[in-house]
Design an enzyme around this catalytic site. Structure first.
Site, PDB file in Angstrom:
ATOM      1  N   TYR A  31       0.849  -1.214   0.000  1.00 14.36           N
ATOM      2  CA  TYR A  31       0.000   0.000   0.000  1.00 14.36           C
ATOM      3  C   TYR A  31       0.876   1.253   0.000  1.00 14.36           C
ATOM      4  O   TYR A  31       1.137   1.842   1.051  1.00 14.36           O
ATOM      5  CB  TYR A  31      -0.907   0.019   1.231  1.00 14.36           C
ATOM      6  N   TRP A  35      -3.702   6.244   2.681  1.00 13.25           N
ATOM      7  CA  TRP A  35      -5.070   5.732   2.826  1.00 13.25           C
ATOM      8  C   TRP A  35      -5.772   6.504   3.935  1.00 13.25           C
ATOM      9  O   TRP A  35      -5.146   6.818   4.961  1.00 13.25           O
ATOM     10  CB  TRP A  35      -5.050   4.247   3.196  1.00 13.25           C
ATOM     11  N   TRP A  37      -8.426   6.117   6.402  1.00 10.09           N
ATOM     12  CA  TRP A  37      -8.549   5.820   7.846  1.00 10.09           C
ATOM     13  C   TRP A  37      -7.231   5.313   8.425  1.00 10.09           C
ATOM     14  O   TRP A  37      -6.961   5.528   9.603  1.00 10.09           O
ATOM     15  CB  TRP A  37      -9.782   5.000   8.189  1.00 10.09           C
ATOM     16  N   ASP A  38      -6.402   4.680   7.614  1.00 13.90           N
ATOM     17  CA  ASP A  38      -5.066   4.298   8.100  1.00 13.90           C
ATOM     18  C   ASP A  38      -4.316   5.531   8.589  1.00 13.90           C
ATOM     19  O   ASP A  38      -3.603   5.506   9.602  1.00 13.90           O
ATOM     20  CB  ASP A  38      -4.221   3.686   6.970  1.00 13.90           C
ATOM     21  N   GLN A 103     -13.842   6.523   2.787  1.00 15.44           N
ATOM     22  CA  GLN A 103     -13.593   5.453   3.756  1.00 15.44           C
ATOM     23  C   GLN A 103     -14.194   5.879   5.096  1.00 15.44           C
ATOM     24  O   GLN A 103     -14.546   7.052   5.263  1.00 15.44           O
ATOM     25  CB  GLN A 103     -12.070   5.202   3.884  1.00 15.44           C
ATOM     26  N   GLY A 159     -13.832  -0.186   3.992  1.00 13.53           N
ATOM     27  CA  GLY A 159     -12.583  -0.575   4.644  1.00 13.53           C
ATOM     28  C   GLY A 159     -12.541  -2.059   4.978  1.00 13.53           C
ATOM     29  O   GLY A 159     -11.516  -2.552   5.437  1.00 13.53           O
ATOM     30  N   ASP A 161     -12.819  -4.899   2.847  1.00 12.61           N
ATOM     31  CA  ASP A 161     -12.923  -5.147   1.413  1.00 12.61           C
ATOM     32  C   ASP A 161     -13.723  -6.395   1.015  1.00 12.61           C
ATOM     33  O   ASP A 161     -14.575  -6.337   0.153  1.00 12.61           O
ATOM     34  CB  ASP A 161     -11.521  -5.258   0.801  1.00 12.61           C
ATOM     35  N   ARG A 194      -5.708 -13.004   0.373  1.00  8.92           N
ATOM     36  CA  ARG A 194      -6.251 -11.832  -0.325  1.00  8.92           C
ATOM     37  C   ARG A 194      -7.621 -12.168  -0.925  1.00  8.92           C
ATOM     38  O   ARG A 194      -7.995 -13.329  -1.024  1.00  8.92           O
ATOM     39  CB  ARG A 194      -5.292 -11.419  -1.453  1.00  8.92           C
ATOM     40  N   TRP A 342     -10.913 -10.013   5.549  1.00  7.14           N
ATOM     41  CA  TRP A 342     -12.044  -9.608   6.386  1.00  7.14           C
ATOM     42  C   TRP A 342     -13.068 -10.728   6.568  1.00  7.14           C
ATOM     43  O   TRP A 342     -14.220 -10.477   6.873  1.00  7.14           O
ATOM     44  CB  TRP A 342     -12.704  -8.353   5.808  1.00  7.14           C
ATOM     45  N   GLU A 385      -0.431  -6.815   9.537  1.00  6.50           N
ATOM     46  CA  GLU A 385      -1.671  -6.168   9.088  1.00  6.50           C
ATOM     47  C   GLU A 385      -2.881  -6.787   9.790  1.00  6.50           C
ATOM     48  O   GLU A 385      -3.768  -6.087  10.263  1.00  6.50           O
ATOM     49  CB  GLU A 385      -1.793  -6.340   7.564  1.00  6.50           C
TER      50      GLU A 385
END
Ligand code: GLC
Length: 418
Positions: A31, A35, A37-38, A103, A159, A161, A194, A342, A385
């Site tokens: 990334y 980004w 919210w990061d 986001q 967020g 995904d 992913r 997620w 992460e």
């Protein structure tokens, strides 16, 4: 396992390493841009040891704000070959090359927290940031409501995904004409961690649709088949609006409009209650169907200021069933996948918001248990992460900004001592 002070130092180093001069990338490689919210989580992390740098992060984020108030989910400050889809695929016209979606707006909440840590230096920053944040909230309230709940128009906007919340809606999309494209994410990280190709085709197809419609909100409202009322967005905007109202009081600014949003969003949050599973859930705004998932976003209800004993019972059951909580999906759900993003893994920044909400609602025991469990996870398995909830195996990007940030601001014993 390192001592917490050496981990504090390591976390600070990660933020410094991922600093690109005024903004922080989530992680090198996978990334390579700013980004949304990061970046706000990065600011929270920086605020524990470098306050000016914390404020700078938020100001840089706001430089990407569009005329309509939207603050994009990615700001492409510099070209980078290692990421797809880049600015030329999104085709946007904002002040800085960007994506065309937003986001979850965690900014007002963490701006308030950073401000309250040092009101004297914070005041001038607050005066600059208040209006942009209010404009951004107004954009959500104008374009994104369904029965008072906030909808996402692309899975990336939430967020989360590849959360199962989007499965039903994604199945109804036929990604006709998406064409050939080359994913870059799977050259950084193993493909079983992913999203699948089925999902990716639809992600790209939705980007192409937005571009074709010039990212015009009114046209997208008519044509976009992806419109899902999302617990992440709804709870976070509700919480952020409560904080924005408090900041209006600090500045002596009128708060009536914001109070109106709060009551609309409270009604919207209630509309996400899926009585079949007794849980807050994603709801397709076009078909009205719930997704049937008990996710880590469902547990943001407390953070939004909403009591629920039934959610507390889910939390007890789920955290008892895995070594590390809170999994992004109930492990009892047949769609659970311990390493796939997620659909199962634990995310530290979600735990931070869940834990903050629990503490504020008076569930001290649960709040402390979650912070201790997350600290244990990070000290054993690093600043990854995300993590497998069954044994903590680190997954995704390895040296991650928001995991370092929430360590410093919430999980570390030094954060809890203050
Ligand atoms: C992934 C996550 C999203 C995050 C981004 C950068 O897309 O799902 O929440 O903002 O990576 O870390």
């Amino acid at each position: 396992m390192g001592s917490h002070t050496s981990l504090d130092r390591e976390a600070q180093n990660i933020l410094r390493q991922n600093d690109r001069g005024g903004y922080t990338v989530p992680t090198d490689g996978l990334y390579p841009y700013q980004w949304n919210w990061d970046s706000v989580f990065a600011a929270l992390g920086f605020s524990t040891f470098d306050l000016p740098r914390a404020w700078q992060e938020i100001h840089t984020l706001i430089t990407g704000q569009w005329d309509n108030g939207m603050v994009p989910h990615i700001l492409f400050h510099q070209d980078n070959e290692g990421y797809y889809p880049g600015p030329e695929i999104w085709g946007c016209n904002g002040p800085i090359p960007s994506s065309g979606i937003s986001q979850p707006p965690v900014a007002a909440t963490f701006v308030r927290r950073i401000y309250e840590g040092d009101p004297e230096t914070g005041r001038a920053h607050l005066e600059k940031l208040f209006k942009p944040m209010q404009d951004w909230h107004r954009w959500f309230m104008t374009w994104r409501l369904d029965r008072g709940a906030v909808c996402v128009t692309h899975p990336w906007e939430s967020g989360r995904d590849n959360a199962p919340d989007w499965d039903g809606t994604m199945e109804r999309i036929d990604p006709v004409g998406v064409g050939e494209y080359k994913r870059r994410d799977t050259s950084h990280v193993s493909s079983d961690m992913r999203p699948t190709k089925f999902d990716y085709d639809r992600y790209i197809w939705l980007v192409q649709l937005g571009r074709r419609l010039g990212w015009d909100d009114a046209k997208l409202l008519e044509e976009n088949p992806f419109r899902v009322a999302d617990p992440t967005m709804t709870f976070i905007l509700l919480r952020a609006s409560r904080d924005l109202a408090a900041l209006a009081d600090v500045l002596g600014a009128p708060r009536d409009e914001i109070d109106g949003w709060i009551s609309t969003l409270e009604t919207g949050a209630a509309s996400l209650w899926n009585d079949k599973i007794k849980c807050f859930d994603g709801r397709d705004a076009i078909t009205g169907d719930f997704s049937g998932s008990i996710s880590n976003a469902s547990f943001l209800c407390w953070y939004a200021g909403i009591h629920s004993d039934e959610m507390l019972a889910h939390l007890h059951r789920i955290t008892a069933s895995c070594a590390y909580g809170v999994p992004s999906l109930d492990p009892r759900d047949p769609r659970f996948d311990a390493k796939r993003y997620w659909r199962g893994p634990v995310w530290g920044m979600m735990n931070t918001m869940i834990g903050t909400g629990l503490a504020e609602m008076g569930y001290r025991k649960e709040a402390d248990a979650l912070a201790t469990n997350t600290a244990d996870l990070i000290s054993r398995h690093g600043f990854a992460e995300y993590f497998d909830p069954s044994d903590g195996t680190p997954a995704g990007g390895g040296v991650f900004t928001w995991t370092a940030a929430i360590w410093l601001a919430w999980a570390s014993p030094s954060a809890r001592a203050v």
